[in-house]
Design an enzyme around this catalytic site. Structure first.
Site, PDB file in Angstrom:
ATOM      1  N   SER A   9       0.842  -1.199   0.000  1.00 25.73           N
ATOM      2  CA  SER A   9       0.000   0.000   0.000  1.00 25.73           C
ATOM      3  C   SER A   9       0.873   1.243   0.000  1.00 25.73           C
ATOM      4  O   SER A   9       1.650   1.492   0.930  1.00 25.73           O
ATOM      5  CB  SER A   9      -0.891   0.011   1.240  1.00 25.73           C
ATOM      6  OG  SER A   9      -1.365   1.322   1.459  1.00 25.73           O
ATOM      7  N   HIS A  34      -1.218  -1.353  -4.272  1.00 30.39           N
ATOM      8  CA  HIS A  34      -2.486  -0.980  -3.637  1.00 30.39           C
ATOM      9  C   HIS A  34      -2.496   0.536  -3.465  1.00 30.39           C
ATOM     10  O   HIS A  34      -1.638   1.106  -2.787  1.00 30.39           O
ATOM     11  CB  HIS A  34      -2.604  -1.704  -2.297  1.00 30.39           C
ATOM     12  CG  HIS A  34      -3.911  -1.498  -1.606  1.00 30.39           C
ATOM     13  ND1 HIS A  34      -5.028  -2.241  -1.893  1.00 30.39           N
ATOM     14  CD2 HIS A  34      -4.283  -0.627  -0.640  1.00 30.39           C
ATOM     15  CE1 HIS A  34      -6.041  -1.844  -1.123  1.00 30.39           C
ATOM     16  NE2 HIS A  34      -5.607  -0.861  -0.349  1.00 30.39           N
ATOM     17  N   ASP A  36      -4.485   3.648  -2.187  1.00 32.73           N
ATOM     18  CA  ASP A  36      -5.574   4.062  -1.297  1.00 32.73           C
ATOM     19  C   ASP A  36      -6.012   5.491  -1.586  1.00 32.73           C
ATOM     20  O   ASP A  36      -5.241   6.430  -1.434  1.00 32.73           O
ATOM     21  CB  ASP A  36      -5.103   3.989   0.166  1.00 32.73           C
ATOM     22  CG  ASP A  36      -4.980   2.570   0.654  1.00 32.73           C
ATOM     23  OD1 ASP A  36      -5.985   1.845   0.621  1.00 32.73           O
ATOM     24  OD2 ASP A  36      -3.869   2.190   1.085  1.00 32.73           O
ATOM     25  N   MET A  38      -8.478   8.442  -0.438  1.00 32.26           N
ATOM     26  CA  MET A  38      -9.299   8.897   0.696  1.00 32.26           C
ATOM     27  C   MET A  38      -9.784  10.311   0.435  1.00 32.26           C
ATOM     28  O   MET A  38      -9.008  11.163  -0.008  1.00 32.26           O
ATOM     29  CB  MET A  38      -8.454   8.903   1.965  1.00 32.26           C
ATOM     30  CG  MET A  38      -7.862   7.566   2.303  1.00 32.26           C
ATOM     31  SD  MET A  38      -6.821   7.726   3.750  1.00 32.26           S
ATOM     32  CE  MET A  38      -6.488   6.008   4.085  1.00 32.26           C
ATOM     33  N   HIS A  67      -8.143   1.420  -4.247  1.00 31.25           N
ATOM     34  CA  HIS A  67      -9.091   1.211  -3.148  1.00 31.25           C
ATOM     35  C   HIS A  67      -9.746   2.549  -2.824  1.00 31.25           C
ATOM     36  O   HIS A  67      -9.132   3.417  -2.209  1.00 31.25           O
ATOM     37  CB  HIS A  67      -8.311   0.651  -1.943  1.00 31.25           C
ATOM     38  CG  HIS A  67      -9.123   0.466  -0.709  1.00 31.25           C
ATOM     39  ND1 HIS A  67      -8.558   0.247   0.535  1.00 31.25           N
ATOM     40  CD2 HIS A  67     -10.465   0.444  -0.507  1.00 31.25           C
ATOM     41  CE1 HIS A  67      -9.522   0.122   1.442  1.00 31.25           C
ATOM     42  NE2 HIS A  67     -10.681   0.246   0.844  1.00 31.25           N
ATOM     43  N   MET A  69     -11.801   4.861  -0.867  1.00 36.70           N
ATOM     44  CA  MET A  69     -12.447   5.135   0.430  1.00 36.70           C
ATOM     45  C   MET A  69     -13.070   6.519   0.315  1.00 36.70           C
ATOM     46  O   MET A  69     -12.568   7.503   0.876  1.00 36.70           O
ATOM     47  CB  MET A  69     -11.409   5.055   1.548  1.00 36.70           C
ATOM     48  CG  MET A  69     -10.982   3.624   1.843  1.00 36.70           C
ATOM     49  SD  MET A  69      -9.519   3.544   2.866  1.00 36.70           S
ATOM     50  CE  MET A  69      -8.274   3.758   1.616  1.00 36.70           C
ATOM     51  N   MET A 138     -11.599  -5.569   5.027  1.00 32.49           N
ATOM     52  CA  MET A 138     -10.832  -4.644   5.871  1.00 32.49           C
ATOM     53  C   MET A 138     -10.633  -5.290   7.244  1.00 32.49           C
ATOM     54  O   MET A 138     -11.589  -5.739   7.875  1.00 32.49           O
ATOM     55  CB  MET A 138     -11.575  -3.317   6.062  1.00 32.49           C
ATOM     56  CG  MET A 138     -11.715  -2.457   4.819  1.00 32.49           C
ATOM     57  SD  MET A 138     -10.171  -1.878   4.082  1.00 32.49           S
ATOM     58  CE  MET A 138      -9.299  -1.140   5.445  1.00 32.49           C
ATOM     59  N   GLY A 146      -0.936   1.870   9.500  1.00 36.08           N
ATOM     60  CA  GLY A 146      -0.271   1.634  10.776  1.00 36.08           C
ATOM     61  C   GLY A 146      -1.168   1.280  11.946  1.00 36.08           C
ATOM     62  O   GLY A 146      -0.747   1.370  13.101  1.00 36.08           O
ATOM     63  N   ASP A 176      -6.775  -6.290   4.078  1.00 30.20           N
ATOM     64  CA  ASP A 176      -6.200  -4.933   4.127  1.00 30.20           C
ATOM     65  C   ASP A 176      -6.313  -4.351   5.532  1.00 30.20           C
ATOM     66  O   ASP A 176      -7.410  -4.110   6.025  1.00 30.20           O
ATOM     67  CB  ASP A 176      -6.950  -4.042   3.126  1.00 30.20           C
ATOM     68  CG  ASP A 176      -6.338  -2.646   3.013  1.00 30.20           C
ATOM     69  OD1 ASP A 176      -5.240  -2.418   3.549  1.00 30.20           O
ATOM     70  OD2 ASP A 176      -6.977  -1.794   2.358  1.00 30.20           O
ATOM     71  N   GLY A 177      -5.141  -4.112   6.121  1.00 26.50           N
ATOM     72  CA  GLY A 177      -5.105  -3.400   7.393  1.00 26.50           C
ATOM     73  C   GLY A 177      -4.410  -4.155   8.506  1.00 26.50           C
ATOM     74  O   GLY A 177      -4.851  -5.221   8.919  1.00 26.50           O
ATOM     75  N   GLY A 178      -3.288  -3.595   8.947  1.00 24.59           N
ATOM     76  CA  GLY A 178      -2.603  -4.156  10.116  1.00 24.59           C
ATOM     77  C   GLY A 178      -1.889  -5.470   9.875  1.00 24.59           C
ATOM     78  O   GLY A 178      -1.543  -6.172  10.826  1.00 24.59           O
ATOM     79  N   GLY A 198       1.021  -1.889   4.193  1.00 22.17           N
ATOM     80  CA  GLY A 198       1.586  -0.554   4.079  1.00 22.17           C
ATOM     81  C   GLY A 198       2.780  -0.387   5.000  1.00 22.17           C
ATOM     82  O   GLY A 198       3.941  -0.534   4.591  1.00 22.17           O
ATOM     83  N   SER A 199       2.499  -0.110   6.269  1.00 20.93           N
ATOM     84  CA  SER A 199       3.589   0.232   7.192  1.00 20.93           C
ATOM     85  C   SER A 199       4.587  -0.909   7.394  1.00 20.93           C
ATOM     86  O   SER A 199       5.799  -0.672   7.405  1.00 20.93           O
ATOM     87  CB  SER A 199       3.011   0.689   8.534  1.00 20.93           C
ATOM     88  OG  SER A 199       2.024  -0.202   8.973  1.00 20.93           O
TER      89      SER A 199
HETATM   90  C1  DX5 Z   1      -6.339   1.767   5.481  1.00 18.64           C
HETATM   91  C2  DX5 Z   1      -5.902   1.482   4.067  1.00 18.64           C
HETATM   92  C3  DX5 Z   1      -4.838   0.480   4.018  1.00 18.64           C
HETATM   93  C4  DX5 Z   1      -3.562   0.904   4.699  1.00 18.64           C
HETATM   94  C5  DX5 Z   1      -2.856  -0.312   5.152  1.00 18.64           C
HETATM   95  O1  DX5 Z   1      -7.438   2.575   5.490  1.00 18.64           O
HETATM   96  O2  DX5 Z   1      -6.970   1.006   3.282  1.00 18.64           O
HETATM   97  O3  DX5 Z   1      -4.581   0.030   2.699  1.00 18.64           O
HETATM   98  O4  DX5 Z   1      -2.714   1.660   3.895  1.00 18.64           O
HETATM   99  O5  DX5 Z   1      -1.783   0.081   5.919  1.00 18.64           O
HETATM  100  P1  DX5 Z   1      -1.203  -0.838   7.065  1.00 18.64           P
HETATM  101  O6  DX5 Z   1      -0.687  -2.068   6.392  1.00 18.64           O
HETATM  102  O7  DX5 Z   1      -0.139  -0.006   7.683  1.00 18.64           O
HETATM  103  O8  DX5 Z   1      -2.333  -1.142   8.011  1.00 18.64           O
HETATM  104 ZN    ZN Z   2      -6.464   0.022   1.358  1.00 13.22          ZN
END
Ligand code: DX5
Ligand code: ZN
Length: 210
Positions: A9, A34, A36, A38, A67, A69, A138, A146, A176-178, A198-199
């Site tokens: 991401s 990926h 994102d 927003m 993605h 959002m 999610m 993060g 996706d996420g964490g 991502g992180s």
């Molecule tokens: C969160 C995003 C994710 C995010 C994931 O709203 O949709 O794609 O970047 O980041 P990590 O892997 O750090 O949770």
């Molecule tokens: Zn995402």
């Protein structure tokens, strides 16, 4: 078990040096990017939009999994397709006419994903599962990189995999996420075909070993 793929991401990349970020994605196991988006309404932050994606498109030939959002994604899918998205994933919670939007994304010649936030039950997408190419589960509340993975969401992945088998469908399951080095095996075992990170990816902690 199919071999899962990694989709880093970009949200956790250094935006002052995107060329290096794409290089890292391509050399450290990424098979898709990926992206994102927003809008500051569906989620509190604003990330980037169509012009930025159009420029980033020049940096890689990997598929862009966008993605969304955002509220009212139906107003934006044409321009994201135009900007270079290969996959367009929108949130069930962000629009009323999900069925119509899935058809429209396919008419644009793009793959379509549907995403649900942790509190949305899998049952709410049961009618449209035959028509999507991807379900993005999610495992955090969307809006920020993060965050910590919410454990009950992993169970949704295994249930979704079972539903897919029972109904003889072939959509991909993405998580996706964490996701990090400590839980990646668990989410893959649960049934994720695509792992978004991502992180943990950009900090170098998650090494892709599949
Ligand atoms: C969160 C995003 C994710 C995010 C994931 O709203 O949709 O794609 O970047 O980041 P990590 O892997 O750090 O949770
Ligand atoms: Zn995402």
């Amino acid at each position: 078990m199919n071999k899962p793929i990694l989709a880093p991401s970009l949200l956790s990349a250094d935006f002052s040096d995107l060329a290096s970020a794409f290089k890292m994605i391509e050399t450290q196991g990424g098979s898709a990017v990926h992206v994102d988006v927003m809008d500051g309404a569906f989620v509190p932050q604003i990330s980037y939009g169509q012009p930025v994606i159009k420029s980033m498109r020049k940096l890689s030939d990997l598929p862009f999994d966008v993605h969304l959002m955002v509220e009212k994604p139906e107003l934006m899918v044409d321009s994201f397709a135009e900007a270079g998205a290969d996959w367009i994933t929108f949130h069930l919670e962000s629009t009323v006419h999900a069925d119509r939007l899935i058809n429209h994304i396919h008419e644009l010649g793009k793959k379509c994903g549907i995403s649900i936030v942790p509190s949305t039950p899998l049952e709410s997408i049961s009618e449209i599962l035959p028509f999507v190419d991807l379900v993005l589960v999610m495992t955090v509340n969307p809006g920020f990189g993060g965050q910590k993975l919410i454990p009950y969401c992993v169970e949704k992945i295994s249930r979704l995999k079972k539903i897919r088998e029972e109904k003889g469908l072939d959509f991909k399951i993405s998580v996706d996420g964490g996701v990090n080095e400590n839980n990646v095996d668990e989410v893959v075992k649960a049934g994720s075909d695509i792992v978004v990170s991502g992180s943990a990816f950009f900090s170098g902690k998650l090494k892709w070993e599949y």
